[in-house]
Design a protein around this motif. Sequence first.
Motif, PDB file in Angstrom:
ATOM      1  N   ASP A  84      26.093  29.316   9.085  1.00 44.20           N
ATOM      2  CA  ASP A  84      26.392  28.074   8.405  1.00 44.20           C
ATOM      3  C   ASP A  84      26.521  26.735   9.462  1.00 44.20           C
ATOM      4  O   ASP A  84      27.527  26.894  10.122  1.00 44.20           O
ATOM      5  CB  ASP A  84      27.362  28.073   7.182  1.00 44.20           C
ATOM      6  CG  ASP A  84      27.015  28.781   6.121  1.00 44.20           C
ATOM      7  OD1 ASP A  84      25.801  29.061   5.945  1.00 44.20           O
ATOM      8  OD2 ASP A  84      27.930  29.090   5.491  1.00 44.20           O
ATOM      9  N   GLU A 102      25.469  24.593  -0.003  1.00 46.93           N
ATOM     10  CA  GLU A 102      25.058  25.362   1.103  1.00 46.93           C
ATOM     11  C   GLU A 102      24.578  24.501   2.280  1.00 46.93           C
ATOM     12  O   GLU A 102      23.747  23.638   1.978  1.00 46.93           O
ATOM     13  CB  GLU A 102      24.166  26.572   0.873  1.00 46.93           C
ATOM     14  CG  GLU A 102      23.923  27.489   2.111  1.00 46.93           C
ATOM     15  CD  GLU A 102      23.019  28.584   1.845  1.00 46.93           C
ATOM     16  OE1 GLU A 102      23.018  29.728   2.530  1.00 46.93           O
ATOM     17  OE2 GLU A 102      22.248  28.415   0.942  1.00 46.93           O
ATOM     18  N   LEU A 103      24.966  24.766   3.424  1.00 48.56           N
ATOM     19  CA  LEU A 103      24.894  23.733   4.509  1.00 48.56           C
ATOM     20  C   LEU A 103      25.101  22.330   4.370  1.00 48.56           C
ATOM     21  O   LEU A 103      24.953  21.446   5.136  1.00 48.56           O
ATOM     22  CB  LEU A 103      23.264  23.643   4.987  1.00 48.56           C
ATOM     23  CG  LEU A 103      22.498  25.045   5.219  1.00 48.56           C
ATOM     24  CD1 LEU A 103      21.006  25.081   5.609  1.00 48.56           C
ATOM     25  CD2 LEU A 103      23.439  25.876   6.238  1.00 48.56           C
ATOM     26  N   LYS A 136      16.432  27.865   7.456  1.00 49.06           N
ATOM     27  CA  LYS A 136      17.418  28.876   7.603  1.00 49.06           C
ATOM     28  C   LYS A 136      16.384  29.971   8.348  1.00 49.06           C
ATOM     29  O   LYS A 136      16.563  31.264   8.208  1.00 49.06           O
ATOM     30  CB  LYS A 136      17.803  29.576   6.345  1.00 49.06           C
ATOM     31  CG  LYS A 136      19.085  28.628   5.760  1.00 49.06           C
ATOM     32  CD  LYS A 136      19.710  29.136   4.569  1.00 49.06           C
ATOM     33  CE  LYS A 136      20.706  30.178   5.468  1.00 49.06           C
ATOM     34  NZ  LYS A 136      22.015  30.809   4.442  1.00 49.06           N
TER      35      LYS A 136
END
Length: 992
Positions: A84, A102-103, A136
């Motif tokens: 991450d 997320e992120l 990703k």
Amino acid sequence: MMIKYDISDRLTDVVKHLPCSFQKFRDVESIIKIVDIDGRAQVRDFSEDIERMLGSKMKSVKRLAESAEDADLYHEFNKTLQFDYYNSMLVNTMDDDGNFIELGGEFPLEENEHFNNIPVNTMQSDVQVPTNVYNKDPYILNGIYMSEALNDVFANNFKKDPTLTWQYFGSSSGFFRIYPGIKWTPDSNGVAAFDCRNRNWYIQAATSPKDIIIVVDISGSMKGLKMTIAKHTINTILDTLGENDFVNVIAYTDYVRYVEPCFQGTLVQADLDNREHFKVLVDDLHVKGEGKVAKAMKESFKILNEAATKGQGSLCNQAIMLITDGAMEDFKDVFEEFNWPDRRVRLFTYLIGREMTFADNTKWIACNNKGYYTHISTLADVQENVMEYLHVLSRPMVINHNHDIIWTEAYMDSVLFATKAQSLLLMTSVAMPVFSKKKETLSHGILLGVVGSDIPLLEVMKLAPRYRLDGKKLKPKPNYNSVDLAEVEWEDIDETLRTAMVKGETGTLSLNVRASVDKAKRPMFLTNDYFYTTINDTPFSFGMVLTRGHGQLMFMGTVSVEEGLHDLTSPDLSIAAEWTYCETDIDPHHRKYSQLQAVIRYLQGKEPDLECDEVLLQQTLFDAVVTAPLEAYWQAIMLNASGMEAGVETAFLGTRSGIIRLTRYTGMETRVAKKFLTPADKDNLFTMDHFPLWYRLAMENPAGRFLYYMPVEDNDNKDKTGTVGLPCDPWLSSIPSLVTHLFMLHLMCGLLFLQDVNCFLVDSNGFIIVSKERSEVGRFFGEVDGSVMTALITSGMFKQVSLYDYQGMCRSGHSHSSGARPLLSVIPTTLLLYRFLMEFNVCGLWHSDYIVDGKSPHKAKKVDALQPCDTEYPGFVYDSSIRETNSLIKCGRCQKMFVVQAVPESNLVLMVVQADCDCSRQYSSITLEPKEVKYNASVKCNRMKSQKVRRRPNSCHAYHPKVSPLPSSLCNIELITVIDYRVNIAGMLKLK
């Protein structure tokens, strides 16, 4: 009818003595000295300072490159890596449940003045990933994980050199790590279109200069989506080119067609103007006929061979980009004639569309000419596939491990700064390539990316203080980086100055020049001395200009620190906030201080570690002391029973050390000129790149003479205000009283405000200062009465001067309106100024007389499409040798009489004009509107393809013996290898 009114008789009765307020000057006269400015010494000192500053930036970039290569050396690729990171698009973003996505974790941001008050995180960097790159992807994640090592280097660089701004690493896989970390703002569609690999700093650092011929198939088989993809591919290739590259575009069917016939048989510099010109022409391409590529290939080789033979173009890499939906043969005979066995010209082939019938021949062409082949079937494929040719061209440099440091030309960063700030900054970037040092991949020549840093040119300008030079306001436009020095200094006809500076020579030159101020409305005739030298270890030269007269002298005096501090803290005094009296950027603790606060604390001994300009401080203290009595004098006028004349709002004074003293005679609620001499009024303040406009005009005005001038305010200001200046010369025992002078001028025209007579007071550039029609105040006289202005030009009393703007903005051809215009529309106001004290100090009064409600007559109409262009615009100057004139103008059935007489001790003329004779049908008005310079086809062609003297990059990496063509069966594997060397051979074959 004859009218004559002798103004001088009235003025001789209104001479007064200034009070003893200026005794202070006389007290220190014995210790004052006038110092000649040594231009050669100044340019040497400034260049050495700039060299040290730029050298520190290069050291920071080198540390980044070394750290990135070491981090990669010890990093093992992990295809299952879960990691991450802080994605700059997503940081501080929560979902509907209040949890960070997320992120997009918590990423503290604070506004930082050093970074234009943008919220930043100076503790760590974050990462921007273009929308078309999967954030990703295993290779993206491994690259980001590896580059985490740069965080400490970013921070340490900033600690060692607190003047650093943005530092970054642009990866060859597409991600962009930036320090300090920021919140990235997507475009209006929510897309992060920014790709670091398209930026000039990346392209110049990743490859050596190159000559590119783009050959595109426009035969009938290319219709529809294929042609759309082909055009996008061409534009994407053009976007990868820079100032050091050369290009041409050829389209072919059964014959060869240059998309720009003017460029037939040659290469043109891939500057911004030419690249955009090509894009417009490519957009107009249409398919027809049968495709025969052999003729186009031969023509391309001939162009490249001729350029190399004649020493033209980049003199480095050469390549042909073939864009087609298939090659029916391999053209071996063409390559044997023009390119083999040396294979000096690389061939890159782009197969367009889903058909693969002729893919083998297309691939064979690339693989047997040190290039590569790629298949582009959709628009989404274009960006990544085009970028790969840069990695192929970079391989010789990478294998040799040549870490060339590059500097970009000055540019306006309109893409990245849309996120960083709400305003554009003129800047240059320093960058350096980053290579893989792993033994198993050394022969592959793997480019990991490019590290760099931005240097705003304002930081460079701080090293050449304004108080030692002549201020000249920057006029940044969208294509600023395409402006040539010869187009800035028009009078350098033989390009002597340009050639010397391009070659990095040291020397001097004098020129008689035409300049313009006040948004190009007022011409000035100057004699300039130019001093120039090179900046070692960079591609830059440094030049400075001293104007004969006031520009050659410095006024020096010494007073005690105690006395100076007392007067420096006076409430009516301010100093130039953008100048560097003390360097507050070196120590973060000092960034909270304004320049005035820093100066005071340094002089008080509270901040001894501050680095301050001792010469400037000495001048500032002296000016503060000797001008201090003005505060009491102005206050006494205010408290006097008779007071100041009605309408006077502000009294002010400026000195070359950047001091402004001012007193307001009216409160904000009743003040008409609410903007004048406020922080928002940049034109009339001392700023980083220019002296105040009133100061500059007064410097060029003959000493001892009043200067009436019309400054400007934003066109949303409904009130028109006037200004007048105060004569402040303490060396004169007797001088005219400004207020009385202005009153008499008003009175003189007032006596002539008769029904059949119009009276005007007009300044030396033709702008109306006084008129009985208030709507005419501030306008150019030629717009009000074209007949009289024409007569004055014919008689020689006013001379027309042609001026040019090579950064003009014009309406595009499809606009409903026509003509060119400046970027800003303005509203006039009035100012009178007076030059004094060896031409270094200026003072004046702001006068609100002759105010008119309503919008400015010059208010610009809304326009849509504006594009860069060259413009010519007129200016007018009064010939002071002609003191008076009169004449009759025949206008149909009537005759218009007028008398014009110069006003003594001023830059004004009195015009008395018969009012009952309308000449508007016979004489059109004369305007100051700029007009686009229309070049005929041959002139325009020569301008675009001319190759002027230029300084080429010091190195060229076009060949390395370890870079050999791959067999056809593996040609596109080289492409995949360049994308990421950590893919094994089995993986590559599988991908293929």
